[in-house]
Design a protein around this motif. Structure first.
Motif, mmCIF file in Angstrom:
data_model
loop_
_atom_site.group_PDB
_atom_site.id
_atom_site.type_symbol
_atom_site.label_atom_id
_atom_site.label_comp_id
_atom_site.label_asym_id
_atom_site.label_seq_id
_atom_site.Cartn_x
_atom_site.Cartn_y
_atom_site.Cartn_z
ATOM 1 N N GLY A 138 22.401 46.010 46.500
ATOM 2 C CA GLY A 138 22.090 45.820 45.093
ATOM 3 C C GLY A 138 21.818 44.370 44.747
ATOM 4 N N HIS A 139 22.628 43.467 45.302
ATOM 5 C CA HIS A 139 22.405 42.035 45.071
ATOM 6 C C HIS A 139 21.051 41.593 45.627
ATOM 7 N N ARG A 140 20.740 42.058 46.814
ATOM 8 C CA ARG A 140 19.481 41.635 47.435
ATOM 9 C C ARG A 140 18.285 42.164 46.652
ATOM 10 N N ARG A 141 18.410 43.380 46.126
ATOM 11 C CA ARG A 141 17.297 43.919 45.324
ATOM 12 C C ARG A 141 17.132 43.136 44.028
ATOM 13 N N ALA A 142 18.241 42.791 43.387
ATOM 14 C CA ALA A 142 18.169 42.147 42.071
ATOM 15 C C ALA A 142 18.000 40.635 42.156
ATOM 16 N N PHE A 143 18.774 40.009 43.052
ATOM 17 C CA PHE A 143 18.813 38.544 43.083
ATOM 18 C C PHE A 143 18.000 37.935 44.222
ATOM 19 N N GLY A 144 17.614 38.758 45.198
ATOM 20 C CA GLY A 144 16.926 38.217 46.358
ATOM 21 C C GLY A 144 17.861 37.768 47.457
ATOM 22 N N GLY A 145 19.152 37.877 47.222
ATOM 23 C CA GLY A 145 20.148 37.487 48.221
ATOM 24 C C GLY A 145 21.482 38.096 47.888
ATOM 25 N N ASP A 146 22.369 38.102 48.860
ATOM 26 C CA ASP A 146 23.701 38.701 48.710
ATOM 27 C C ASP A 146 24.623 37.689 48.045
ATOM 28 N N VAL A 147 24.494 37.583 46.721
ATOM 29 C CA VAL A 147 25.189 36.528 45.992
ATOM 30 C C VAL A 147 25.990 37.114 44.830
ATOM 31 N N VAL A 148 27.280 36.756 44.759
ATOM 32 C CA VAL A 148 28.109 37.063 43.594
ATOM 33 C C VAL A 148 28.002 35.870 42.649
ATOM 34 N N PRO A 149 27.474 36.040 41.441
ATOM 35 C CA PRO A 149 27.149 34.870 40.607
ATOM 36 C C PRO A 149 28.359 34.095 40.085
ATOM 37 N N GLY A 150 29.463 34.794 39.766
ATOM 38 C CA GLY A 150 30.558 34.131 39.057
ATOM 39 C C GLY A 150 31.763 33.841 39.906
ATOM 40 N N ASN A 151 32.898 33.659 39.239
ATOM 41 C CA ASN A 151 34.153 33.389 39.943
ATOM 42 C C ASN A 151 35.330 33.982 39.187
ATOM 43 N N TYR A 152 36.504 33.881 39.792
ATOM 44 C CA TYR A 152 37.691 34.529 39.210
ATOM 45 C C TYR A 152 38.015 33.996 37.825
ATOM 46 N N GLU A 153 37.762 32.738 37.584
ATOM 47 C CA GLU A 153 38.066 32.153 36.282
ATOM 48 C C GLU A 153 37.365 32.896 35.156
ATOM 49 N N ASP A 154 36.221 33.492 35.478
ATOM 50 C CA ASP A 154 35.473 34.207 34.441
ATOM 51 C C ASP A 154 36.246 35.395 33.884
ATOM 52 N N LEU A 155 37.115 35.986 34.691
ATOM 53 C CA LEU A 155 37.944 37.084 34.191
ATOM 54 C C LEU A 155 38.899 36.590 33.113
ATOM 55 N N GLU A 156 39.279 35.327 33.192
ATOM 56 C CA GLU A 156 40.204 34.755 32.213
ATOM 57 C C GLU A 156 39.484 34.194 30.996
ATOM 58 N N LEU A 157 38.180 33.932 31.137
ATOM 59 C CA LEU A 157 37.405 33.355 30.037
ATOM 60 C C LEU A 157 36.616 34.400 29.258
ATOM 61 N N ALA A 158 36.540 35.613 29.800
ATOM 62 C CA ALA A 158 35.763 36.669 29.148
ATOM 63 C C ALA A 158 36.493 37.219 27.926
ATOM 64 N N ASP A 159 35.719 37.729 26.986
ATOM 65 C CA ASP A 159 36.292 38.455 25.847
ATOM 66 C C ASP A 159 36.386 39.948 26.146
ATOM 67 N N LEU A 160 35.559 40.407 27.086
ATOM 68 C CA LEU A 160 35.562 41.807 27.498
ATOM 69 C C LEU A 160 35.431 41.861 29.014
ATOM 70 N N VAL A 161 36.324 42.611 29.656
ATOM 71 C CA VAL A 161 36.216 42.853 31.088
ATOM 72 C C VAL A 161 36.098 44.360 31.290
ATOM 73 N N VAL A 162 35.024 44.771 31.946
ATOM 74 C CA VAL A 162 34.773 46.179 32.230
ATOM 75 C C VAL A 162 35.042 46.404 33.718
ATOM 76 N N LEU A 163 35.981 47.266 34.018
ATOM 77 C CA LEU A 163 36.363 47.569 35.400
ATOM 78 C C LEU A 163 35.770 48.924 35.772
ATOM 79 N N VAL A 164 34.830 48.937 36.709
ATOM 80 C CA VAL A 164 34.122 50.163 37.079
ATOM 81 C C VAL A 164 34.506 50.535 38.502
ATOM 82 N N GLY A 165 35.132 51.709 38.661
ATOM 83 C CA GLY A 165 35.515 52.153 40.000
ATOM 84 C C GLY A 165 36.417 51.163 40.704
ATOM 85 N N SER A 166 37.326 50.558 39.947
ATOM 86 C CA SER A 166 38.201 49.530 40.501
ATOM 87 C C SER A 166 39.608 49.714 39.978
#
Length: 881
Positions: A138-166
């Motif tokens: 999915g990453h390669r199709r969308a981004f052109g490479g196997d890349v996770v854009p963010g980091n763990y800190e984003d879970l603490e800075l978000a106003d909404l966290v959606v957990l899908v199949g996790s």
């Protein structure tokens, strides 16, 4: 005292920093590394118990060739010669490696280089294929490479966290606690999307119990809603992406309105509206997805349906925003970096002519692979078909973990030459090995791993290699040398390998490849701090990517991917009326070869089980703790029943951990089908049609013994679990042994015994003592329920038994003034249900925080907090829950 060593946990993809220090008594104390950015000192129950996995029981300590101990020279020569012979006779495509996210990046790099650059085949795949392949695709199709854009800190800075199949609370507990803290401190909203109610739902503001397989419809509907609500980031779409119009129109066709989405997903209109409004109204949104998305025949499309919504709103690469794939293993991402997947080359390059040429020149490879190799499921089917003549398995147990496991076992049995490198001597897979190679284990290995936020951390050894065990990179390099390529594999240390890996990442890389750690080429390897890639020579580490575009595609734009909703590949039927979902439990890891030996990790859930809804249980005339046979078109398992309203009607859940050392017939992947995602090759492990029928034993029993006893043939059901000072066997059968006394004596040690028999009630009990030391207890029942074994198990932890305990031994009941912990709830501190119940009643406790203050339960990793909250409502003072 030995100085403390900073290293990294070998379990999940969180990649927690660990500090190992001598405890002054010959052992090692394990604590969280407060300076590591992934966990800031926190550890989960498994990480906290790492010090209890360092013993040598069960370790593979010497090379073994054809069942006999051999020298390293003989073992390495045998592997090199047999592989060379197969290649000479049948070609490079007749050999394969199957590797693991338990390998360090340096091990992975050398294995991939040997197979793809020198043997000349890409038939090297990894158990990460079962874990994260759909995210990679999915990453390669969308981004052109196997890349996770963010980091763990984003879970603490978000106003909404959606957990899908996790099920973050159980599978990534340290991240879950970071999220819970953010919810407490800044009011972060949490949505959980999962067919079943898990521990993670305890913190959810909204739980969407969607119909299995309907994720694409849900997120296509969200994309269409975002357009209707005017919530698109038109500037980002216009300047940073391609393909929006097609994806948006297709999503609108798929999900024409919210009513259609609700119907297709098995949700109410109100639930859909609430979720869509939350996503629309919170620009700082992170969507975390894991195995519930990936392990699907449509997993790649599910990933892209999620990513489409983030691209459409420009919520990517910025503080508190982004799609976030969390990996299941400590080095799943590191393995992907070096090309551990059959459809990738090293350094995130692919099988394009330019990349093949580039990697070949860098390696000076004589036989560079020209095409993709066989993915995991296809690879083992090729073994069964006789196309693969030689297989090398490294640091994994595919005889248990792959789908259609019985077929995998047949394939392993039929393969002419099987090599297994492992630190454990006796696994389901080592049983098929012609050559066993003793590998270094955690605590001994030295190298790097990369966690889910692209952070490279050092895993440092603090123990000597036991026996003749060697690092995996050394083993592979020695085989390569004996196959004629000594100059290319003349590594003297993992630092040499890492330097080459880093140099390749920067080789002819003008920024078109996101994976670049050229800045780490000349660093001091011993002191390498946790670093996020890309770490280009010009910039150093990078926390977030793609906020302003700059994707690793030819035009630097992300790609919307048109995906359409479809039903799962397999459907329920009259023969198999249920849908089986598989996954993990809180305290065990993979196939239990490590965690299964730790008493406190086995005490929360000691037996394999299948969970089902009360209405389904009533239809099948099953009650809690009954036994039942779970069947599919592939195989069957005999499991303990758990009746719970957390499970939707028509759906079953069973954990995947139990191997043949711990259960006679509890391996759940004997049932899962080898159906895969057409793009990623990841198998469908969340949606298997199955049936469930009661197993009615004529007798049940438990045996608690200090030694390890083989289960008797008359036990058609058996499980084994570790406890402090003893092993517990649960047994059941459909025919009581004719000579019960002789049957019992064969299981019990030959020491002084006391027995009790009530034939009328079908109760038979034996205890064996050596002086005042309890050696074994055997309780058999034909009509009555067996008593709780918790107190009896606790007696084995003491060197001697007092007179009061001896008096109550055959009753199975603790004396009134003796503590009985009951079933373990908090594994971090080994705190049982009865102690927690007493604390609730004695103190009038009404919150998990109060329970923690009174007993410490829930104050470490916090993964037991949902259960603590549940106990508050269920405990009736004066009796245990």
């Amino acid at each position: 005292m030995t100085a403390a060593v900073r290293t990294t946990c070998p379990y999940c993809g969180v990649g927690c920093g660990v500090v190992a220090s001598s405890d002054g008594a010959g052992g090692w104390a394990i604590s969280g590394d407060k300076e590591h950015p992934a966990n800031a000192g926190r550890l989960c129950s498994k990480g906290s118990a790492l010090g209890e996995t360092l013993g040598l029981d069960g370790r593979l300590l010497h090379p073994v060739v054809d069942g006999r101990q051999a020298s390293w020279d003989e073992a390495l020569a045998t592997v090199a010669d047999r592989f060379s012979d197969v290649i000479a006779e049948h070609g490079a495509q007749a050999v394969a490696f199957y590797v693991s996210g338990q390998l360090l990046t340096e091990d992975y790099y050398v294995a991939n280089k040997l197979m793809k650059g020198f043997i000349g085949s890409a038939n090297i795949d990894t158990n990460s294929r079962l874990c994260m392949a759909s995210s990679v695709a999915g990453h390669r199709r969308a981004f052109g490479g196997d890349v996770v854009p963010g980091n763990y800190e984003d879970l603490e800075l978000a106003d909404l966290v959606v957990l899908v199949g996790s099920n973050l609370a159980w599978c990534h507990p340290v991240l879950y606690q970071r999220l819970i803290r953010a919810k407490s401190e800044r009011g972060t909203r949490i949505v959980v999307i999962d067919p079943r109610r898990t521990a993670t739902c305890d913190a959810a503001d909204l739980h969407l119990a969607i119909r299995p397989g309907s994720d694409v419809l849900l997120f296509n509907g969200l994309l269409a809603h975002l357009g209707r609500a005017g919530a698109m980031d038109q500037d980002f779409i216009a300047t940073c992406t391609n393909g929006f119009a097609e994806a948006f129109l297709s999503a609108g066709d798929d999900a024409c309105d919210m009513d259609a989405v609700a119907l297709g997903c098995g949700l109410t209109l109100g639930e859909i509206q609430e979720f869509y409004n939350l996503f629309t109204g919170n620009s700082k949104t992170v969507t975390v997805y894991s195995q519930g998305v990936n392990q699907s025949s449509r997993g790649t499309d599910k990933v892209n349906a999620i990513v489409n919504c983030h691209l459409a709103t420009g919520r990517i690469g910025k503080s508190g925003m982004g799609p976030f794939s969390v990996t299941g293993q400590p080095n799943a991402m590191g393995g992907r970096e070096v090309g551990g997947l059959a459809n990738q080359l090293a350094a995130h390059m692919g099988f394009t002519p330019d990349d093949i040429d580039r990697v070949g020149r860098f390696w000076q490879a004589p036989r560079m692979a020209q095409r993709e190799g066989l993915k995991a499921v296809d690879l083992f089917q090729a073994i069964e078909a006789g196309k693969i003549k030689a297989l090398w398995v490294m640091a994994t147990n595919p005889a248990v973990s792959l789908p259609d496991a019985d077929r995998v076992n047949r394939a392993l049995a039929s393969c002419p030459f099987v090599v297994v490198s492992d630190c454990v001597g006796d696994t389901d897979t080592t049983a098929y090995a012609d050559v066993l190679l003793p590998a270094a284990g955690w605590g001994e290995k030295d190298g790097t791993v990369t966690n889910s936020e692209r952070r490279i951390s050092r895993q440092r050894g603090f123990l000597p290699n036991p026996g003749e065990a060697k690092p995996d990179w050394w083993i592979i390099s020695q085989v390569a040398a004996r196959m004629g390529w000594s100059d290319a594999f003349a590594y003297q240390s993992p630092a040499d390998i890492f330097a080459e890996h880093a140099a390749l990442s920067a080789f002819e890389n003008d920024g078109s490849r996101a994976f670049d750690i050229g800045a780490l080429t000349g660093v001091d390897y011993d002191t390498l701090p946790p670093t996020q890639w890309p770490a280009r020579k010009s910039s150093g580490g990078t926390a977030r990517l793609f906020a302003e575009g700059g994707f690793p595609t030819p035009d630097a734009r992300a790609r919307f991917v048109t995906v359409q909703a479809a039903t799962p590949a397999m459907s329920a039927s009259a023969e198999y009326p249920f849908i089986l979902n598989t996954g993990r439990i809180r305290d065990q890891w993979h196939t239990m070869t490590r965690t299964g030996l730790v008493p406190r990790l086995s005490s929360h859930i000691a037996e394999p089980f299948v969970a089902l809804n009360p209405a389904d249980a009533a239809t099948l005339n099953l009650t809690d703790d009954d036994l039942a046979v779970l069947r599919s078109a592939q195989g069957d398992a005999t499991l303990r029943i758990r009746v719970t309203r957390d499970q939707p009607q028509g759906q079953l859940f069973a954990p995947m951990h139990w191997n043949r050392h711990f259960s006679g017939n509890g391996g759940i992947n004997a049932l899962t089908a080898p159906v895969t995602d057409a793009i990623s090759g990841q198998p469908e492990l969340k949606h298997t049609p199955a049936s469930l029928t009661p197993f009615k034993p004529a007798w049940t029993a438990f045996l608690i013994t200090r030694g390890e006893v083989a289960p008797p043939p008359s036990a058609e059901y058996w499980t084994r679990s570790a406890a402090a000072g003893c092993t517990v066997l649960m047994l059941a059968g459909t025919a009581l042994p004719g000579d019960l006394a002789a049957w019992a004596e064969a299981l019990l040690p030959p020491v002084h015994g006391i027995d009790y028999h009530d034939k009328r009630r079908g109760i038979h009990r034996w205890a064996r003592l050596d002086g005042d030391r309890l050696e074994a207890c055997l309780f058999v029942s034909t009509d009555q329920p067996l008593p709780s074994r918790a107190w009896l198990v606790s007696l084995f932890a003491a060197p001697e038994m007092d007179a009061k305990s001896r008096t109550g031994l055959l009753s199975g009941r603790a004396p009134a003034d003796a503590p009985d912990e009951g079933r373990t709830v908090c594994s971090c501190f080994n705190i049982g249900l009865n102690r927690i119940a007493a604390a609730i009643c004695d103190g009038g406790l009404t919150s998990a925080e109060q329970i923690g203050a009174a007993s410490k339960a829930g104050t470490n990793c916090g993964s037991c907090i949902p259960e603590l909250k549940e106990l508050i409502g269920h405990v009736r003072c004066g009796q245990a829950a």
